[in-house]
Write a protein that holds these residues in place. Sequence first.
Motif, PDB file in Angstrom:
ATOM      1  N   ASP A 156       0.831  -1.203   0.000  1.00 27.76           N
ATOM      2  CA  ASP A 156       0.000   0.000   0.000  1.00 27.76           C
ATOM      3  C   ASP A 156       0.872   1.262   0.000  1.00 27.76           C
ATOM      4  O   ASP A 156       2.051   1.228   0.348  1.00 27.76           O
ATOM      5  CB  ASP A 156      -0.900  -0.009   1.228  1.00 27.76           C
ATOM      6  N   ASN A 157       0.269   2.363  -0.405  1.00 26.68           N
ATOM      7  CA  ASN A 157       0.883   3.706  -0.340  1.00 26.68           C
ATOM      8  C   ASN A 157       2.104   3.876  -1.238  1.00 26.68           C
ATOM      9  O   ASN A 157       2.991   4.679  -0.945  1.00 26.68           O
ATOM     10  CB  ASN A 157       1.276   4.058   1.105  1.00 26.68           C
ATOM     11  N   THR A 158       2.168   3.160  -2.342  1.00 25.91           N
ATOM     12  CA  THR A 158       3.385   3.181  -3.151  1.00 25.91           C
ATOM     13  C   THR A 158       3.492   4.386  -4.091  1.00 25.91           C
ATOM     14  O   THR A 158       4.506   4.524  -4.788  1.00 25.91           O
ATOM     15  CB  THR A 158       3.517   1.874  -3.959  1.00 25.91           C
ATOM     16  N   LEU A 159       2.487   5.239  -4.099  1.00 19.90           N
ATOM     17  CA  LEU A 159       2.612   6.526  -4.799  1.00 19.90           C
ATOM     18  C   LEU A 159       2.732   7.678  -3.798  1.00 19.90           C
ATOM     19  O   LEU A 159       3.093   8.788  -4.170  1.00 19.90           O
ATOM     20  CB  LEU A 159       1.434   6.747  -5.747  1.00 19.90           C
ATOM     21  N   TRP A 160       2.382   7.428  -2.554  1.00 22.34           N
ATOM     22  CA  TRP A 160       2.644   8.318  -1.417  1.00 22.34           C
ATOM     23  C   TRP A 160       2.199   9.754  -1.702  1.00 22.34           C
ATOM     24  O   TRP A 160       2.984  10.694  -1.640  1.00 22.34           O
ATOM     25  CB  TRP A 160       4.123   8.257  -1.047  1.00 22.34           C
ATOM     26  N   ASP A 161       0.919   9.907  -2.039  1.00 25.11           N
ATOM     27  CA  ASP A 161       0.338  11.222  -2.322  1.00 25.11           C
ATOM     28  C   ASP A 161       1.054  11.948  -3.458  1.00 25.11           C
ATOM     29  O   ASP A 161       1.068  13.179  -3.508  1.00 25.11           O
ATOM     30  CB  ASP A 161       0.355  12.117  -1.077  1.00 25.11           C
ATOM     31  N   GLY A 162       1.683  11.190  -4.339  1.00 29.08           N
ATOM     32  CA  GLY A 162       2.420  11.803  -5.443  1.00 29.08           C
ATOM     33  C   GLY A 162       3.794  12.309  -5.059  1.00 29.08           C
ATOM     34  O   GLY A 162       4.533  12.831  -5.904  1.00 29.08           O
ATOM     35  N   TYR A 169      10.068  16.603  -1.904  1.00 34.89           N
ATOM     36  CA  TYR A 169      10.063  15.560  -0.871  1.00 34.89           C
ATOM     37  C   TYR A 169      11.255  14.607  -1.007  1.00 34.89           C
ATOM     38  O   TYR A 169      11.269  13.540  -0.400  1.00 34.89           O
ATOM     39  CB  TYR A 169       8.764  14.765  -0.931  1.00 34.89           C
ATOM     40  N   ALA A 170      12.246  14.999  -1.779  1.00 31.82           N
ATOM     41  CA  ALA A 170      13.385  14.121  -2.052  1.00 31.82           C
ATOM     42  C   ALA A 170      14.126  13.719  -0.782  1.00 31.82           C
ATOM     43  O   ALA A 170      14.699  12.626  -0.703  1.00 31.82           O
ATOM     44  CB  ALA A 170      14.338  14.795  -3.025  1.00 31.82           C
ATOM     45  N   ASN A 171      14.124  14.579   0.235  1.00 29.27           N
ATOM     46  CA  ASN A 171      14.851  14.286   1.470  1.00 29.27           C
ATOM     47  C   ASN A 171      13.956  13.762   2.590  1.00 29.27           C
ATOM     48  O   ASN A 171      14.416  13.571   3.708  1.00 29.27           O
ATOM     49  CB  ASN A 171      15.591  15.540   1.937  1.00 29.27           C
ATOM     50  N   ASP A 172      12.684  13.546   2.288  1.00 29.45           N
ATOM     51  CA  ASP A 172      11.765  12.996   3.282  1.00 29.45           C
ATOM     52  C   ASP A 172      12.012  11.498   3.419  1.00 29.45           C
ATOM     53  O   ASP A 172      12.039  10.768   2.424  1.00 29.45           O
ATOM     54  CB  ASP A 172      10.313  13.260   2.856  1.00 29.45           C
ATOM     55  N   SER A 173      12.183  11.023   4.646  1.00 28.90           N
ATOM     56  CA  SER A 173      12.587   9.628   4.858  1.00 28.90           C
ATOM     57  C   SER A 173      11.537   8.625   4.393  1.00 28.90           C
ATOM     58  O   SER A 173      11.873   7.562   3.844  1.00 28.90           O
ATOM     59  CB  SER A 173      12.927   9.392   6.331  1.00 28.90           C
ATOM     60  N   GLN A 174      10.260   8.932   4.592  1.00 30.51           N
ATOM     61  CA  GLN A 174       9.217   7.997   4.164  1.00 30.51           C
ATOM     62  C   GLN A 174       9.100   7.966   2.640  1.00 30.51           C
ATOM     63  O   GLN A 174       8.960   6.901   2.040  1.00 30.51           O
ATOM     64  CB  GLN A 174       7.888   8.378   4.812  1.00 30.51           C
ATOM     65  N   THR A 175       9.157   9.143   2.014  1.00 29.28           N
ATOM     66  CA  THR A 175       9.140   9.194   0.551  1.00 29.28           C
ATOM     67  C   THR A 175      10.338   8.443  -0.015  1.00 29.28           C
ATOM     68  O   THR A 175      10.207   7.675  -0.985  1.00 29.28           O
ATOM     69  CB  THR A 175       9.154  10.649   0.059  1.00 29.28           C
ATOM     70  N   HIS A 176      11.500   8.647   0.578  1.00 29.50           N
ATOM     71  CA  HIS A 176      12.709   7.951   0.122  1.00 29.50           C
ATOM     72  C   HIS A 176      12.543   6.436   0.262  1.00 29.50           C
ATOM     73  O   HIS A 176      12.950   5.675  -0.620  1.00 29.50           O
ATOM     74  CB  HIS A 176      13.916   8.420   0.930  1.00 29.50           C
ATOM     75  N   GLY A 177      11.925   6.002   1.375  1.00 26.47           N
ATOM     76  CA  GLY A 177      11.712   4.576   1.579  1.00 26.47           C
ATOM     77  C   GLY A 177      10.810   3.968   0.521  1.00 26.47           C
ATOM     78  O   GLY A 177      11.087   2.882  -0.004  1.00 26.47           O
ATOM     79  N   ILE A 178       9.725   4.663   0.197  1.00 25.85           N
ATOM     80  CA  ILE A 178       8.804   4.186  -0.840  1.00 25.85           C
ATOM     81  C   ILE A 178       9.489   4.170  -2.199  1.00 25.85           C
ATOM     82  O   ILE A 178       9.373   3.206  -2.978  1.00 25.85           O
ATOM     83  CB  ILE A 178       7.543   5.072  -0.886  1.00 25.85           C
ATOM     84  N   ASP A 179      10.215   5.256  -2.521  1.00 27.76           N
ATOM     85  CA  ASP A 179      10.881   5.358  -3.817  1.00 27.76           C
ATOM     86  C   ASP A 179      11.939   4.268  -3.976  1.00 27.76           C
ATOM     87  O   ASP A 179      12.069   3.645  -5.036  1.00 27.76           O
ATOM     88  CB  ASP A 179      11.506   6.747  -3.956  1.00 27.76           C
ATOM     89  N   THR A 180      12.695   4.016  -2.908  1.00 27.90           N
ATOM     90  CA  THR A 180      13.697   2.948  -2.928  1.00 27.90           C
ATOM     91  C   THR A 180      13.042   1.592  -3.157  1.00 27.90           C
ATOM     92  O   THR A 180      13.531   0.770  -3.951  1.00 27.90           O
ATOM     93  CB  THR A 180      14.478   2.936  -1.596  1.00 27.90           C
TER      94      THR A 180
END
Length: 208
Positions: A156-162, A169-180
């Motif tokens: 779930d949440n793999t687009l993370w609100d875009g 949001y490049a340095n946001d830890s949760q966004t980085h986790g999803i992107d990784t």
Amino acid sequence: MTIDQYIEQHIDPEGDYLYRLWRATNIHTVHGRMASGHLQGRLLKMLVEMIRPQRILEVGTFSGYSAICMAEGLGEGGKVYTFEINDEMEDFTRQWIEGSPVADRIDFRIGDANVEAPRLGIMFDMAFVDGDKRTYRETFDTLLPIIRQGGYIIADNTLWDGHVVDPAYANDSQTHGIDTFNDYIARDTRVEKVILPIRDGLTIIRKK
């Protein structure tokens, strides 16, 4: 009328118990929107009916909404094993799971699924991942060996609100986790995968 409202008027109803759980989650918890909700709940139930698993693992119970929806789709003898790492949710969640019509199909545990799930000694047919976004890749690597060949992992949440495509949001830890995680899955030849742009993004992964 929003497109979400239109969709919800043209799919199976949520049901009174789940509606009350959704309301209670939003009233009594800080992050109520984390619950799957009507559309995703009906989709999870239908995916279970399509895949026909006997054993489902859920990473991140939260208030129990998604666990109940998946349990609704199980056949006789099926079980959802669901782990919630936040012990402060236990009292709220346990009462809703145990009071549900599918309580006998849900095994609710407080603990870290990445540690505890492999210790169960169970091969799962399906997993639903909705836990810590920062560790999605590690969770995937933990789960894949205990998913049977041909089984499914749904993240779930793999687009993370875009946010995954927003440089702000490049340095946001949760966004980085999803992107990784998304990059890792895209390159992984052990699995087939597709991202559905439903709600906050839902990735369906099939183990070859």
